[in-house]
Design a protein around this motif. Sequence first.
Motif, PDB file in Angstrom:
ATOM      1  N   LEU A 137      82.285  54.106  32.648  1.00  0.00           N
ATOM      2  CA  LEU A 137      82.501  55.105  31.599  1.00  0.00           C
ATOM      3  C   LEU A 137      81.624  56.330  31.820  1.00  0.00           C
ATOM      4  CD1 LEU A 137      82.643  52.670  28.558  1.00  0.00           C
ATOM      5  CD2 LEU A 137      84.544  54.072  29.399  1.00  0.00           C
ATOM      6  N   GLN A 138      80.383  56.117  32.260  1.00  0.00           N
ATOM      7  CA  GLN A 138      79.500  57.250  32.542  1.00  0.00           C
ATOM      8  C   GLN A 138      80.072  58.103  33.669  1.00  0.00           C
ATOM      9  OE1 GLN A 138      75.538  56.350  34.037  1.00  0.00           O
ATOM     10  NE2 GLN A 138      74.723  58.194  33.041  1.00  0.00           N
ATOM     11  N   ASP A 139      80.603  57.456  34.689  1.00  0.00           N
ATOM     12  CA  ASP A 139      81.214  58.194  35.796  1.00  0.00           C
ATOM     13  C   ASP A 139      82.398  59.025  35.303  1.00  0.00           C
ATOM     14  OD1 ASP A 139      81.638  58.696  38.753  1.00  0.00           O
ATOM     15  OD2 ASP A 139      83.523  57.686  38.284  1.00  0.00           O
ATOM     16  N   ARG A 194      81.073  62.055  33.397  1.00  0.00           N
ATOM     17  CA  ARG A 194      80.561  63.096  34.292  1.00  0.00           C
ATOM     18  C   ARG A 194      81.680  63.866  34.969  1.00  0.00           C
ATOM     19  NH1 ARG A 194      75.635  59.537  37.037  1.00  0.00           N
ATOM     20  NH2 ARG A 194      73.992  60.221  35.582  1.00  0.00           N
ATOM     21  N   ARG A 195      82.818  63.192  35.185  1.00  0.00           N
ATOM     22  CA  ARG A 195      83.960  63.846  35.843  1.00  0.00           C
ATOM     23  C   ARG A 195      84.906  64.513  34.839  1.00  0.00           C
ATOM     24  NH1 ARG A 195      87.327  60.376  38.824  1.00  0.00           N
ATOM     25  NH2 ARG A 195      86.517  58.479  37.864  1.00  0.00           N
ATOM     26  N   GLY A 196      84.502  64.528  33.559  1.00  0.00           N
ATOM     27  CA  GLY A 196      85.310  65.195  32.551  1.00  0.00           C
ATOM     28  C   GLY A 196      86.560  64.460  32.159  1.00  0.00           C
ATOM     29  N   LEU A 197      86.568  63.130  32.349  1.00  0.00           N
ATOM     30  CA  LEU A 197      87.760  62.341  32.038  1.00  0.00           C
ATOM     31  C   LEU A 197      87.714  61.737  30.635  1.00  0.00           C
ATOM     32  CD1 LEU A 197      88.219  60.518  35.474  1.00  0.00           C
ATOM     33  CD2 LEU A 197      89.243  62.664  34.677  1.00  0.00           C
ATOM     34  N   LEU A 198      86.658  62.004  29.885  1.00  0.00           N
ATOM     35  CA  LEU A 198      86.558  61.585  28.486  1.00  0.00           C
ATOM     36  C   LEU A 198      86.602  62.825  27.602  1.00  0.00           C
ATOM     37  CD1 LEU A 198      83.667  58.943  28.768  1.00  0.00           C
ATOM     38  CD2 LEU A 198      86.135  58.528  28.871  1.00  0.00           C
ATOM     39  N   GLU A 201      85.580  65.706  25.102  1.00  0.00           N
ATOM     40  CA  GLU A 201      84.369  66.514  25.277  1.00  0.00           C
ATOM     41  C   GLU A 201      83.128  65.928  24.626  1.00  0.00           C
ATOM     42  OE1 GLU A 201      82.670  71.035  24.492  1.00  0.00           O
ATOM     43  OE2 GLU A 201      84.667  70.472  23.797  1.00  0.00           O
ATOM     44  N   ARG A 202      83.236  65.510  23.376  1.00  0.00           N
ATOM     45  CA  ARG A 202      82.026  65.058  22.678  1.00  0.00           C
ATOM     46  C   ARG A 202      81.836  63.543  22.746  1.00  0.00           C
ATOM     47  NH1 ARG A 202      80.564  68.838  17.613  1.00  0.00           N
ATOM     48  NH2 ARG A 202      78.585  67.802  18.065  1.00  0.00           N
ATOM     49  N   THR A 203      82.672  62.878  23.545  1.00  0.00           N
ATOM     50  CA  THR A 203      82.462  61.451  23.774  1.00  0.00           C
ATOM     51  C   THR A 203      81.220  61.234  24.623  1.00  0.00           C
ATOM     52  OG1 THR A 203      84.837  60.990  23.634  1.00  0.00           O
ATOM     53  CG2 THR A 203      83.470  59.363  24.782  1.00  0.00           C
ATOM     54  N   TYR A 204      81.049  62.048  25.654  1.00  0.00           N
ATOM     55  CA  TYR A 204      79.942  61.869  26.602  1.00  0.00           C
ATOM     56  C   TYR A 204      78.989  63.057  26.535  1.00  0.00           C
ATOM     57  CZ  TYR A 204      77.380  61.067  30.917  1.00  0.00           C
ATOM     58  OH  TYR A 204      76.387  60.860  31.828  1.00  0.00           O
ATOM     59  N   SER A 205      77.710  62.753  26.548  1.00  0.00           N
ATOM     60  CA  SER A 205      76.688  63.804  26.531  1.00  0.00           C
ATOM     61  C   SER A 205      75.556  63.394  27.458  1.00  0.00           C
ATOM     62  CB  SER A 205      76.153  64.017  25.106  1.00  0.00           C
ATOM     63  OG  SER A 205      75.113  64.975  25.104  1.00  0.00           O
ATOM     64  N   GLU A 206      75.161  64.311  28.304  1.00  0.00           N
ATOM     65  CA  GLU A 206      74.058  64.051  29.223  1.00  0.00           C
ATOM     66  C   GLU A 206      73.175  65.303  29.294  1.00  0.00           C
ATOM     67  OE1 GLU A 206      73.252  62.679  33.855  1.00  0.00           O
ATOM     68  OE2 GLU A 206      75.227  62.397  32.943  1.00  0.00           O
ATOM     69  N   PRO A 207      72.265  65.453  28.343  1.00  0.00           N
ATOM     70  CA  PRO A 207      71.403  66.647  28.335  1.00  0.00           C
ATOM     71  C   PRO A 207      70.549  66.727  29.592  1.00  0.00           C
ATOM     72  CG  PRO A 207      71.292  65.468  26.242  1.00  0.00           C
ATOM     73  CD  PRO A 207      71.999  64.572  27.209  1.00  0.00           C
ATOM     74  N   ARG A 221      68.244  61.183  27.625  1.00  0.00           N
ATOM     75  CA  ARG A 221      69.052  59.977  27.767  1.00  0.00           C
ATOM     76  C   ARG A 221      70.538  60.305  27.578  1.00  0.00           C
ATOM     77  NH1 ARG A 221      67.295  59.419  23.455  1.00  0.00           N
ATOM     78  NH2 ARG A 221      68.685  59.248  21.694  1.00  0.00           N
ATOM     79  N   ALA A 222      71.365  59.714  28.405  1.00  0.00           N
ATOM     80  CA  ALA A 222      72.806  59.931  28.322  1.00  0.00           C
ATOM     81  C   ALA A 222      73.394  59.074  27.208  1.00  0.00           C
ATOM     82  CB  ALA A 222      73.470  59.589  29.658  1.00  0.00           C
ATOM     83  N   THR A 223      74.398  59.590  26.515  1.00  0.00           N
ATOM     84  CA  THR A 223      75.024  58.865  25.411  1.00  0.00           C
ATOM     85  C   THR A 223      76.544  58.945  25.512  1.00  0.00           C
ATOM     86  OG1 THR A 223      74.895  60.833  23.997  1.00  0.00           O
ATOM     87  CG2 THR A 223      73.084  59.259  23.842  1.00  0.00           C
ATOM     88  N   ILE A 224      77.191  57.859  25.126  1.00  0.00           N
ATOM     89  CA  ILE A 224      78.648  57.811  25.042  1.00  0.00           C
ATOM     90  C   ILE A 224      78.983  57.245  23.668  1.00  0.00           C
ATOM     91  CG2 ILE A 224      80.775  57.148  26.211  1.00  0.00           C
ATOM     92  CD1 ILE A 224      79.093  56.179  28.564  1.00  0.00           C
ATOM     93  N   GLN A 225      79.791  57.966  22.884  1.00  0.00           N
ATOM     94  CA  GLN A 225      80.125  57.463  21.546  1.00  0.00           C
ATOM     95  C   GLN A 225      81.625  57.317  21.394  1.00  0.00           C
ATOM     96  OE1 GLN A 225      78.633  60.064  18.494  1.00  0.00           O
ATOM     97  NE2 GLN A 225      79.012  61.924  19.654  1.00  0.00           N
ATOM     98  N   PHE A 226      81.987  56.225  20.720  1.00  0.00           N
ATOM     99  CA  PHE A 226      83.398  55.887  20.526  1.00  0.00           C
ATOM    100  C   PHE A 226      83.674  55.682  19.040  1.00  0.00           C
ATOM    101  CE2 PHE A 226      82.321  54.238  24.771  1.00  0.00           C
ATOM    102  CZ  PHE A 226      83.263  54.924  25.533  1.00  0.00           C
ATOM    103  N   GLY A 227      84.870  56.072  18.605  1.00  0.00           N
ATOM    104  CA  GLY A 227      85.284  55.849  17.222  1.00  0.00           C
ATOM    105  C   GLY A 227      85.043  57.035  16.324  1.00  0.00           C
ATOM    106  N   CYS A 228      83.889  57.688  16.477  1.00  0.00           N
ATOM    107  CA  CYS A 228      83.584  58.870  15.672  1.00  0.00           C
ATOM    108  C   CYS A 228      82.604  59.746  16.425  1.00  0.00           C
ATOM    109  CB  CYS A 228      83.010  58.493  14.310  1.00  0.00           C
ATOM    110  SG  CYS A 228      81.328  57.836  14.366  1.00  0.00           S
ATOM    111  N   CYS A 229      82.616  61.017  16.081  1.00  0.00           N
ATOM    112  CA  CYS A 229      81.643  61.953  16.628  1.00  0.00           C
ATOM    113  C   CYS A 229      80.507  62.065  15.629  1.00  0.00           C
ATOM    114  CB  CYS A 229      82.283  63.324  16.862  1.00  0.00           C
ATOM    115  SG  CYS A 229      81.127  64.549  17.521  1.00  0.00           S
ATOM    116  N   TYR A 230      79.351  61.558  16.010  1.00  0.00           N
ATOM    117  CA  TYR A 230      78.182  61.614  15.128  1.00  0.00           C
ATOM    118  C   TYR A 230      77.233  62.687  15.628  1.00  0.00           C
ATOM    119  CZ  TYR A 230      73.874  60.499  12.764  1.00  0.00           C
ATOM    120  OH  TYR A 230      72.733  60.600  12.016  1.00  0.00           O
TER     121      TYR A 230
END
Length: 347
Positions: free
Chosen positions: A62-64, A67-71, A73-79, A88-97
């Motif tokens: 999922l992280q890969d 990073r490749r933009g396949l999720l 926009e706000r599902t994956y974040s890697e500051p 720390r990288a984060t992936i959120q599912f179900g809602c955007c918090y």
Amino acid sequence: MAAAAMSNQPAEGMQRVRRKKDFTHMERVDGRMTNILQGLELHTGVFSPADQQRIVDCVHDLQDKGRRGLLRERTYSEPRKWMRGKGRATIQFGCCYNYATDRNGNPPGIIRDEEVDPLPPLLTAMIRRLVEWRVLPPSLVPDSCIVNIYDVDDCIPPHIDHHDFLRPFCTVSFLAECSILFGRDLRVLGPGEFAGSASISLPVGSVLVLKGNGADVAKHCVPAVPAKRISITFRKMDASKLPFKFRPDPELKNLAPLPYPAPVRPPASNDSPVSSTPRPQQQQAVSVVRQGPTTAQGPGAFQYQAAVRAGQVSASGGAFSLSSDDFPALGASPATATASRGNRGRR
């Protein structure tokens, strides 16, 4: 396939689960001595090493994709990693918090008009396991989660989880053991360094359930971790805060705890008749097993272990063995995360 392999574990696997529910640490709250850890539970033996490996592999996949933009926009974040204890990288599912006020002026909490990806099948299977194996109640089946991917020195600052999410919620730990700190007041000593009055170790594969004072009176944090770590925090959204386009996962409907497996009686001896009435010692052992798994320090532990040694109860089971809320600002995609780093770490 991996999700099916996890969800089809037999109920006998519950026999290996150990549950600690007697956490105690007294602090003065509003002038009264209070157990600030009341409500915390630590469950081990829920996910086997093989299950853990499948989950970790899924997270890396999922992280890969993120990073490749396949999720979304706000599902994956890697500051950008710009200092110790950040990034720390984060992936959120179900809602955007939203952890902090974002660039669009949205306050902390669930952003109802934003969409993220739905729960992947393997994480749905994890939720089924948590409910069926009596870690989480069927009245509060999670419908969202956040995956935290820690590199060395990443952390979670002191906080209390937002009440857009109901209690209890839980966090599952992978790859490396770490400590989570609790306290009415937690002090920040430096980047990724915190001081608290109570510390709980989170073994690999363990599930920490937070409710009661442990979720709402005490703050908690994860200091800078010494090794790579993954945590997955499952939560149920308040019905009034559901995203406008949210659709419940049909796989999570009508979940119910599985019955505890019946105790296994020893085979009858060839030179003695089979009695339909167990001896007093057998009756006691059977009652312990029917109450469910005991903790290592629980009141039934001695009787259960003695019953196993006597061959009256089977010790074998099926295959399977915080963190908690995260707080970098999640208002940006990987390409634009740098702009929000000033908000990172604040509620």
